[in-house]
Design a protein around this motif. Structure first.
Motif, PDB file in Angstrom:
ATOM      1  N   VAL A 145     -17.123 -42.478 -32.488  1.00 53.37           N
ATOM      2  CA  VAL A 145     -17.720 -41.888 -33.466  1.00 53.37           C
ATOM      3  C   VAL A 145     -16.962 -40.364 -33.420  1.00 53.37           C
ATOM      4  O   VAL A 145     -17.173 -39.647 -32.369  1.00 53.37           O
ATOM      5  N   THR A 146     -15.980 -40.257 -34.406  1.00 53.91           N
ATOM      6  CA  THR A 146     -15.278 -38.864 -34.254  1.00 53.91           C
ATOM      7  C   THR A 146     -15.692 -37.935 -35.269  1.00 53.91           C
ATOM      8  O   THR A 146     -15.869 -37.884 -36.209  1.00 53.91           O
ATOM      9  N   PHE A 147     -15.361 -36.421 -34.647  1.00 51.03           N
ATOM     10  CA  PHE A 147     -15.508 -35.195 -35.317  1.00 51.03           C
ATOM     11  C   PHE A 147     -17.006 -35.355 -35.758  1.00 51.03           C
ATOM     12  O   PHE A 147     -17.403 -34.657 -36.846  1.00 51.03           O
ATOM     13  N   LEU A 148     -17.874 -35.622 -34.836  1.00 55.46           N
ATOM     14  CA  LEU A 148     -19.320 -35.216 -35.309  1.00 55.46           C
ATOM     15  C   LEU A 148     -19.684 -34.004 -34.993  1.00 55.46           C
ATOM     16  O   LEU A 148     -19.063 -33.223 -33.990  1.00 55.46           O
ATOM     17  N   ILE A 149     -20.872 -33.389 -35.307  1.00 56.41           N
ATOM     18  CA  ILE A 149     -21.095 -32.110 -34.840  1.00 56.41           C
ATOM     19  C   ILE A 149     -21.853 -32.175 -33.435  1.00 56.41           C
ATOM     20  O   ILE A 149     -22.254 -33.141 -32.816  1.00 56.41           O
ATOM     21  N   GLU A 150     -21.891 -31.064 -32.896  1.00 60.02           N
ATOM     22  CA  GLU A 150     -22.238 -30.941 -31.384  1.00 60.02           C
ATOM     23  C   GLU A 150     -23.757 -31.290 -31.048  1.00 60.02           C
ATOM     24  O   GLU A 150     -23.908 -32.013 -30.130  1.00 60.02           O
ATOM     25  N   GLY A 151     -24.569 -31.238 -31.958  1.00 56.95           N
ATOM     26  CA  GLY A 151     -25.891 -31.589 -31.785  1.00 56.95           C
ATOM     27  C   GLY A 151     -26.147 -32.960 -31.888  1.00 56.95           C
ATOM     28  O   GLY A 151     -26.672 -33.469 -30.782  1.00 56.95           O
ATOM     29  N   GLU A 152     -25.336 -33.625 -32.568  1.00 59.35           N
ATOM     30  CA  GLU A 152     -25.329 -35.459 -32.419  1.00 59.35           C
ATOM     31  C   GLU A 152     -24.724 -35.632 -31.262  1.00 59.35           C
ATOM     32  O   GLU A 152     -24.985 -36.648 -30.378  1.00 59.35           O
TER      33      GLU A 152
END
Length: 377
Positions: A145-152
């Motif tokens: 899972v790439t380039f997701l946001i920091e919270g996720e």
């Protein structure tokens, strides 16, 4: 739900873009559908849609996830070729794998698209685990899972995924009223260099911008020629085809901004930006004539001009590129998650990623300290 058109656009977009203020065009049903309808993903591309849909017992859609079965590691920008090679040498099989991403698009954003509400965190967790269950069912070697946001990244990192970080360069709007206001925050030498670059580029060509319904098929024809020239030189085989840009313009015209350079009545270079709720995303550029600093003008400085004029919080100009630092784009951490079925490979990768995270943090801090801004600005 293998294909995006099997999911109602309204249901997808209610999960992907519930807030217009932070609208992400790359997560929209229209953008992902254009990729599939154009044939840039799907049969024969190595990107096979396997999108996830999570429904409540009554049929309400709680969350979705853009997901693809991959037969290669191209078009991802978070590199795992060494992992594939290591597993191959050990007698294993790395492909197929599952990729939670927007194809060919290294833009940070949400990936576990949970609808707002009290079930949001649980929906994210269920989507993550559904991707693992699908991997086991199709005998995939891994889930990425790439380039997701920091919270996720932080919330799902404890659900059996390895955590990875990377680096991009983004421009942040500190409430500037004009480009000169932005320049005033830079050290004198950097400020003079940017003024010189802009003056030289603008003396060589005329800059014009086209957006929304002003964009014609002739504009897309011209831009595609620029895109193919750059793509053929950089990647060998560009990922997108001409039909994709027509579909993009038809579905998301109001989110498209084309910035062209014209000399002697002829368009000689162009850059495509997509307009988000709070961000301008620079995507592709190309030129048929070389002019000093023209790439910086069309891709970076025009983006800053637009973001300031329209009150956008930031501008992003794609992956990599420390040369962006001198132009006011500072390092930002990017995030990805990885699950590997083979325990020995997982252990080796986990050790590597622990070291890599430390290196990324150290380099980003160092580059920020040596940025173009005045001390204390």
């Amino acid at each position: 739900m293998p294909r995006i058109d099997a999911i109602a656009a309204a249901a997808w977009d209610a999960c992907a873009n519930p807030d217009a203020a932070t609208y992400d065009p790359f997560l929209s049903h229209a953008f992902l559908d254009a990729l599939e309808k154009a044939g840039t993903v799907g049969h024969g591309t190595g990107w096979i849609p396997q999108h996830l849909l999570l429904e409540a017992p009554g049929g309400d859609v709680l969350g979705v996830m853009p997901l693809y079965a991959k037969m290669h590691s191209q078009g991802e920008y978070v590199f795992d070729h060494a992992w594939a090679e290591a597993l191959h040498r050990a007698g294993g099989r790395y492909y197929p794998k599952l990729q939670g991403a927007v194809p060919f698009t290294p833009v940070p954003g949400r990936r576990l698209l949970a609808r707002p509400g009290p079930m949001r965190a649980e929906t994210e967790r269920l989507l993550a685990h559904a991707s693992l269950a699908l991997a086991e069912r199709i005998e995939a070697s891994s889930v990425h899972v790439t380039f997701l946001i920091e919270g996720e990244w932080r919330r799902i990192g404890g659900e059996g995924f390895l955590q990875r970080t990377g680096q991009q360069f983004h421009w942040r709007n500190a409430g500037y009223a004009t480009f000169d206001d932005f320049l005033a925050t830079l050290a004198s030498r950097k400020r003079k260099a940017i003024r010189k670059e802009r003056a030289e580029a603008q003396a060589a060509v005329e800059i014009l911008s086209v957006s929304g319904r002003e964009i014609t098929e002739a504009h897309w024809d011209t831009f595609f020629a620029f895109y193919m020239d750059t793509g053929s030189r950089k990647w060998g085989r560009p990922y997108l085809n001409r039909r994709f840009f027509s579909l993009l313009g038809a579905a998301l015209a109001d989110r498209c901004l084309l910035v062209f350079a014209r000399r002697a009545g002829k368009l000689v270079a162009g850059a495509l930006h997509l307009i988000g709720g709070d961000c301008l995303y620079g995507r592709y550029w190309g030129a048929t004539e070389h002019h000093p600093f023209l790439h910086f003008e069309l891709c970076y400085y025009q983006a800053i001009d637009y973001a300031i004029a329209h009150g956008l919080k930031r501008a992003e100009a794609g992956a990599q590129g420390e040369h962006k630092l001198a132009r006011g784009y500072l390092p930002e951490t990017t995030y990805s998650l990885h699950w590997l079925a083979e325990p020995r490979l997982e252990a080796a990768v986990a050790r590597y990623l622990a070291e890599e995270r430390g290196e990324v943090a150290e380099i980003n801090a160092l580059l920020r300290d040596h940025g173009p801004f005045k001390r204390g600005a």
